[in-house]
Design an enzyme around this catalytic site. Structure first.
Site, mmCIF file in Angstrom:
data_model
loop_
_atom_site.group_PDB
_atom_site.id
_atom_site.type_symbol
_atom_site.label_atom_id
_atom_site.label_comp_id
_atom_site.label_asym_id
_atom_site.label_seq_id
_atom_site.Cartn_x
_atom_site.Cartn_y
_atom_site.Cartn_z
ATOM 1 N N HIS A 52 0.948 -1.512 -0.294
ATOM 2 C CA HIS A 52 -0.162 0.074 0.309
ATOM 3 C C HIS A 52 0.692 0.863 0.147
ATOM 4 O O HIS A 52 2.785 1.300 0.394
ATOM 5 C CB HIS A 52 -0.985 0.205 1.322
ATOM 6 C CG HIS A 52 -2.109 -0.444 1.318
ATOM 7 N ND1 HIS A 52 -3.135 -0.634 1.876
ATOM 8 C CD2 HIS A 52 -2.304 -2.235 0.722
ATOM 9 C CE1 HIS A 52 -4.187 -2.035 2.118
ATOM 10 N NE2 HIS A 52 -3.775 -3.024 0.988
ATOM 11 N N GLU A 54 0.674 4.164 1.758
ATOM 12 C CA GLU A 54 1.315 4.449 3.165
ATOM 13 C C GLU A 54 2.461 3.990 3.394
ATOM 14 O O GLU A 54 3.408 3.702 4.242
ATOM 15 C CB GLU A 54 0.551 4.475 3.753
ATOM 16 C CG GLU A 54 -1.410 4.825 3.578
ATOM 17 C CD GLU A 54 -2.168 4.401 3.343
ATOM 18 O OE1 GLU A 54 -3.520 4.590 3.308
ATOM 19 O OE2 GLU A 54 -1.774 3.177 2.582
ATOM 20 N N CYS A 82 -6.664 2.293 5.526
ATOM 21 C CA CYS A 82 -7.194 0.803 5.861
ATOM 22 C C CYS A 82 -6.161 0.846 7.335
ATOM 23 O O CYS A 82 -5.468 1.313 8.093
ATOM 24 C CB CYS A 82 -6.861 -0.378 4.869
ATOM 25 S SG CYS A 82 -5.023 -0.882 4.842
ATOM 26 N N CYS A 85 -2.784 0.005 7.343
ATOM 27 C CA CYS A 85 -2.354 0.981 7.069
ATOM 28 C C CYS A 85 -2.359 1.886 8.105
ATOM 29 O O CYS A 85 -1.283 2.213 9.039
ATOM 30 C CB CYS A 85 -2.570 1.824 5.370
ATOM 31 S SG CYS A 85 -1.908 1.038 4.282
#
Length: 147
Positions: A52, A54, A82, A85
């Site tokens: 992801h 992040e 999410c 993260c």
């Protein structure tokens, strides 16, 4: 660095992800007026659910500083983080988080749950809705293109 200025940088990274066929999410980690980490979604490229934006930005910021603690830093991301993260944000001890568009399926900064209000002993400040329309439009355009 101003949150809106940092979000413009995150949006550029999100566009890069979208051009590569990834869900268009971009992220920067800032310390004062400098970007110390950046990332964009690379799940398809890396064949990893962990890739992801992040996570990529936090990892790069930690490498830049030579420390896993990012206590005097902030994270700017185009889409609400999410749970994974949000957990990484907590573990890295980021001071604040800024996101653009809300994520009503997995958002963990208030849309589904706010993990930063739970009893973890660390509570970053959250700023939501920064350049929200631009961030949401990028997501809409991407998913419209898939249909």
């Amino acid at each position: 660095m101003e949150r809106e200025k940092a979000m413009v940088l995150a949006l550029a990274l999100a566009r890069k992800a979208g051009e590569a066929g990834e869900i268009p999410v971009g992220c920067v980690v800032v310390q004062g007026n400098r970007v110390i980490g950046e990332g964009y979604n690379r799940r398809e490229e890396c064949h990893s659910p962990l890739a992801h934006a992040e996570i990529m930005a936090i990892s790069q910021a930690c490498q830049t500083l030579g420390d896993w603690r990012l206590e005097d830093c902030g994270l700017v991301v185009t889409l609400e983080p999410c749970p994974m993260c949000a957990g990484a944000i907590l573990n890295a001890r980021l001071k604040w988080v800024c996101f653009g568009a809300s994520e009503h399926k997995t958002g963990s900064c208030g849309s589904v749950i706010n993990l930063f209000e739970e009893n973890y002993g660390y509570h970053p400040t959250v700023y939501g809705g920064v350049l929200e329309e631009e961030c949401a439009d990028l997501m809409r355009q991407f998913f419209t293109g898939l249909r």
